[in-house]
Design a protein around this motif. Structure first.
Motif, short mmCIF file in Angstrom:
data_model
loop_
_atom_site.label_atom_id
_atom_site.label_comp_id
_atom_site.label_asym_id
_atom_site.label_seq_id
_atom_site.Cartn_x
_atom_site.Cartn_y
_atom_site.Cartn_z
N LEU A 61 0.82 -1.20 0.00
CA LEU A 61 0.00 0.00 0.00
C LEU A 61 0.86 1.26 0.00
O LEU A 61 0.53 2.25 -0.67
N GLU A 62 1.96 1.22 0.72
CA GLU A 62 2.85 2.38 0.74
C GLU A 62 3.45 2.64 -0.63
O GLU A 62 3.66 3.80 -1.02
N LYS A 63 3.74 1.58 -1.39
CA LYS A 63 4.22 1.78 -2.76
C LYS A 63 3.16 2.44 -3.62
O LYS A 63 3.46 3.34 -4.42
N THR A 64 1.91 2.01 -3.45
CA THR A 64 0.82 2.65 -4.21
C THR A 64 0.66 4.10 -3.77
O THR A 64 0.40 4.98 -4.61
N PHE A 65 0.80 4.36 -2.47
CA PHE A 65 0.72 5.74 -1.98
C PHE A 65 1.82 6.60 -2.60
O PHE A 65 1.60 7.76 -2.93
N THR A 66 2.99 6.01 -2.75
CA THR A 66 4.09 6.76 -3.36
C THR A 66 3.76 7.12 -4.81
O THR A 66 4.04 8.25 -5.25
N PHE A 67 3.15 6.19 -5.54
CA PHE A 67 2.75 6.48 -6.93
C PHE A 67 1.72 7.61 -6.96
O PHE A 67 1.82 8.55 -7.77
N LEU A 68 0.72 7.53 -6.07
CA LEU A 68 -0.30 8.58 -6.05
C LEU A 68 0.29 9.93 -5.66
O LEU A 68 -0.06 10.98 -6.22
N GLN A 69 1.22 9.91 -4.71
CA GLN A 69 1.85 11.16 -4.28
C GLN A 69 2.67 11.77 -5.41
O GLN A 69 2.67 13.00 -5.60
N GLU A 70 3.36 10.94 -6.17
CA GLU A 70 4.14 11.45 -7.30
C GLU A 70 3.22 12.03 -8.38
O GLU A 70 3.55 13.04 -9.01
N THR A 101 -7.68 2.32 -2.86
CA THR A 101 -6.38 2.82 -3.35
C THR A 101 -6.08 2.25 -4.72
O THR A 101 -5.63 2.99 -5.62
N ASP A 102 -6.28 0.96 -4.90
CA ASP A 102 -6.02 0.35 -6.22
C ASP A 102 -6.94 0.94 -7.29
O ASP A 102 -6.52 1.15 -8.43
N ARG A 103 -8.19 1.22 -6.92
CA ARG A 103 -9.11 1.79 -7.90
C ARG A 103 -8.67 3.21 -8.29
O ARG A 103 -8.70 3.57 -9.48
N LEU A 104 -8.25 3.99 -7.31
CA LEU A 104 -7.76 5.34 -7.62
C LEU A 104 -6.50 5.28 -8.48
O LEU A 104 -6.36 6.04 -9.45
N ALA A 105 -5.59 4.37 -8.13
CA ALA A 105 -4.35 4.25 -8.90
C ALA A 105 -4.64 3.82 -10.34
O ALA A 105 -4.02 4.34 -11.29
N GLN A 106 -5.58 2.87 -10.51
CA GLN A 106 -5.91 2.42 -11.87
C GLN A 106 -6.58 3.54 -12.67
O GLN A 106 -6.30 3.71 -13.87
#
Length: 830
Positions: A61-70, A101-106
């Motif tokens: 989840l933290e990796k996904t958070f990093t992608f969203l933050q970037e 989180t996965d839905r937002l990232a996708q």
């Protein structure tokens, strides 16, 4: 003593956490920050622990958070700080957060992909339009006519193989830095069988990747022959050129250009809708991501703490061991009961005995944090060891001020620190990222006291930007000297320097009420007078500071139950230090009090007396200060030398005798005493927490059975040599107070003489004092801040730091402990 003077009492506690309530219990402990967990699974790898899968999910989840933050940062936005205190989420909420989180990232990936594709397509259309609208007209040789022209031959050759070939075109765009190389390579590869036209685009186009405007070169190449056309296409592909179809007729080109413009408008509308949808998705990310980051970070910390616990034999509870301050035990018990109430089974806490040295816990405030940081930089104190920080609050700024004494410089430092103290609660000041500013801001209270003490010592030295101030009337009278000495005009003309004789009645009226008399600033022997005063003052302060450090060691020996060290170490150390260098301080003070003005010319030399003291001799030209001085000096030297073997052999022999007596007592079977040893009170001090000399004689858990006298003797020999030689070198080291004080005063005097005095003289000569003083004062202010405040202040700070670490703290402070690092979610404000 309080926790500031000595570290707090810390106990080792064992926690029995029901499996159903383990997570909320540890989460609550993280909010309170009371305990430091011990790892009970040190022999188990991180991949084999109980909650490793939960930790991995949090890391994903933290990796996904990093992608969203970037992505948010890429859009030029910022994440707001989370509002309020967010607890660690229940484990059942982890799946929901992961799905959202996965839905937002996708969604972000899809929208970003569509945006990139639309931008690339729009860029291609704009490039194509730029190529068509650039005005590359087909060359004359390429125009085709059905009828014969005036230049065409009347008789056509029937066997010409090129009679059916027509001119073809290649149009496109290339980056400007590649245009020259492309043109050169085309000419060489096609051997001139082409006509190329390169022009810069009329307006820059937005790059689809970076979004920045970029300039392009459009080109139009006319050629004939299929082989040359293939070469041209391969070369343009190698240069990554954008190649577009180019209609030969003007009407066709205008029609295509209109179509391209229409398609560009439609794409821009679609791209606008895509960007609006992207902004909506990023807005949701801005709203949801900050609290999720805090919650998942806390959840991961909880699972990492749970991985340090062991599982009971029945697998119904987790067993944890943790260090906790004794005063926080009731709060700990109450927090665990409240957290485990929903599970139906209460968590249990109880103290357990431990032979390991507990961690050191010293609570600090905003004011004391910087002073405690100075001490901890030398080394964290042992458990329950005397803490030098409370005394450093006074001694460190004072020793700094002795070297930095100036009212003006101290006032500037004080005002700078006061401004930081008054603005310490402002978010902009606290969150500044400049490293130098954060260093100053962290030590704002230290700077405040340093400036305040510098003002005090500046008044004692009577210096304000190197100028003396007249607060009280001077104790010297020039008029009385002139009236009673009969100074004539001839005498004054022949003697440019005049001496004031204090033995003349009325010349010396008495000592100045506070500090140095301002008349000394006019004297030629001003420097000699201050040198003598500051050198003796440095020795007095140094011996007092070291003796205070030795006395503080008494509290350590009494607290740790090592009363034998009071007679075998502390008393010999005080006799050695005070018998030699304390006697030197006594001579200085005695000479100040006993030698009057009338006998000043024949006053004995303290330095010669001190040298003769060690040589057991007497100088006939140097009279005694008091009757029986030689006997006193010889006695003190003999006593000091006699303390050396006591320091060297006393503690090792006593420990050897104590060890033998303990072995004789435990030689016979005494089951009652064995049981008593196992059921020792947790409050009893452990034998392993003593000094290094005692621990050197023990080996692991067999300390009661094995005693190595050679190791104990070696440690004690090192301590004895270090103390005896250190008394000499450390006393000389305190002379840096005199040296740096002199250097600071002389540097201030030089800066005043070479800047302000020159400016005042020029202003008087030119008749425009105000005009000249503006740049002069600006230069004086800049040099004062840069040299005297920053450079000299840093130098005095480092020297004061060394005096505390080496000369003061090594008399009683070992600094071999380790801090209590509680498990907490709170990020401390540095």
């Amino acid at each position: 003593m309080g926790s500031m003077f000595r570290s707090e009492e810390v106990a080792l506690v064992q926690l029995f956490l029901p499996t159903a309530a383990a997570y909320p219990c540890v989460s609550q402990l993280g909010e309170l920050g009371l305990v430091e967990f011990r790892d009970l699974n040190a022999s188990v790898s991180a991949f084999q622990r109980r909650f490793v899968l939960d930790v991995r999910r949090c890391e994903e989840l933290e990796k996904t958070f990093t992608f969203l933050q970037e992505e948010v940062r890429r859009a030029g936005l910022a994440l707001p700080p989370p509002e309020g205190v967010l607890p660690a989420p229940p484990p059942r909420n982890l799946l929901r957060i992961q799905e959202e989180t996965d839905r937002l990232a996708q969604e972000l990936r899809d929208v970003r992909g569509n945006q990139q594709a639309l931008r690339a397509q729009l860029h291609e259309l704009q490039l194509h339009a730029a190529v068509l609208g650039q005005g590359h007209g087909p060359p004359v040789a390429a125009t085709y006519t059905d009828g014969p022209s005036e230049t065409s031959p009347l008789l056509q050759s029937l066997g010409d193989p090129h009679q059916d070939l027509r001119v073809n075109f290649v149009a496109g765009a290339v980056e400007p830095h590649k245009a020259a190389a492309l043109e050169r390579l085309l000419w060489r590869a096609c051997r001139g069988f082409l006509i190329a036209s390169f022009r810069e685009a009329e307006r820059p186009l937005e790059d689809p990747v970076t979004g920045e405007p970029a300039t392009w070169m459009t080109f139009l190449i006319s050629y004939w022959g299929e082989q040359i056309g293939q070469k041209i296409r391969k070369i343009t592909d190698c240069f990554h050129c954008h190649v577009f179809p180019f209609p030969e007729q003007d009407d066709a080109r205008r029609g295509v250009l209109q179509q391209l413009q229409q398609q560009s408008l439609e794409l821009q509308e679609v791209l606008g809708e895509t960007e609006r949808f992207l902004s909506q998705v990023l807005g949701r990310v801005q709203r949801l991501l900050p609290p999720w980051q805090v919650q998942i970070r806390k959840m991961k910390a909880v699972y990492l703490a749970l991985n340090q616990c062991s599982v009971s034999a029945t697998h119904k509870c987790l067993i944890a061991e943790a260090w906790c301050a004794t005063r926080d035990l009731p709060t700990l018990q109450q927090a665990l009961q409240e957290s485990s109430s929903e599970a139906g089974v209460s968590a249990v806490v109880h103290r357990i005995p431990c032979r390991d040295m507990p961690p050191t816990l010293i609570r600090t405030t905003r004011f004391t944090a910087s002073f405690q940081g100075i001490v901890d930089a030398y080394g964290v104190g042992r458990y329950q060891e005397v803490n030098p920080a409370p005394y450093t609050i006074i001694t460190f700024p004072f020793l700094f001020a002795v070297m930095f004494g100036d009212v003006g410089h101290g006032l500037l430092m004080f005002l700078f620190a006061l401004a930081m103290v008054l603005a310490e609660d402002r978010p902009g000041v606290k969150m500044a990222q400049n490293e130098i500013w954060r260093t100053f801001f962290g030590g704002r209270y230290l700077l405040l006291l340093m400036g305040l003490f510098s003002i005090y010592t500046g008044f004692i030295y009577n210096e304000c930007f190197s100028r003396a101030t007249v607060i009280f009337p001077s104790g010297w009278s020039v008029a009385a000297m002139a009236n009673q000495s009969g100074w004539s005009d001839t005498f004054l003309a022949e003697h440019p320097l005049l001496a004031l004789d204090p033995n003349v009645t009325g010349v010396f009226l008495g000592p100045y009420p506070f500090g140095i008399d301002p008349v000394w600033s006019l004297a030629v022997n001003h420097l000699s007078f201050l040198n003598s005063f500051k050198m003796k003052m440095s020795v007095i302060l140094g011996v007092t500071h070291m003796a205070f450090g030795v006395v503080l060691g008494v509290f350590n020996h009494v607290h740790f139950g090592q009363r034998h060290r009071l007679l075998l170490e502390t008393l010999p150390e005080l006799v050695f230090l005070l018998g030699l260098f304390g006697y030197l301080v006594f001579l200085v003070v005695y000479k100040w009090l006993r030698v009057s003005v009338a006998g000043a010319a024949s006053a004995p030399s303290i330095l010669i007396h001190f040298i003769n003291m060690f040589l057991f001799s007497r100088s006939p030209t140097n009279r005694l200060l008091f009757p029986g001085q030689e006997v006193v000096q010889a006695t003190l030297v003999v006593l000091a030398l006699a303390t050396v073997p006591v320091l060297l052999l006393g503690t090792p022999l006593f420990l050897r005798w104590q060890h033998r007596r303990r072995r004789r007592r435990h030689a016979g079977p005494q089951p009652d005493e064995d049981k008593t040893g196992l059921l020792d009170s947790p409050d009893a001090p452990a034998p392993g927490w003593g000094s290094d000399e005692e621990k050197a004689g023990c080996s692991g858990d067999q300390g009661e059975a094995k005693f190595v006298l050679s190791e104990v003797f070696m440690h004690q020999a090192i301590h004895t040599i270090e103390f005896c030689l250190g008394c000499i070198s450390n006393t000389a080291s305190y002379l840096r107070l005199w040296a740096l004080s002199l250097a600071h005063a002389q540097l201030s005097e030089v800066l005043w003489a070479m800047v302000m005095r020159v400016g005042l003289r020029l202003g008087r000569e030119m008749g425009a004092v105000a005009v000249v003083l503006v740049p002069v004062f600006a230069a004086f202010a800049v040099l004062t801040v840069a040299i005297l405040l920053v450079m000299e202040g840093l130098s005095a700070f480092l020297h004061a730091l060394r005096l505390h670490w080496v000369e003061f703290q090594n008399k009683f402070y070992s600094g071999t402990g380790y801090k209590l690092t509680p498990f907490t979610f709170t990020v401390e404000d540095e």
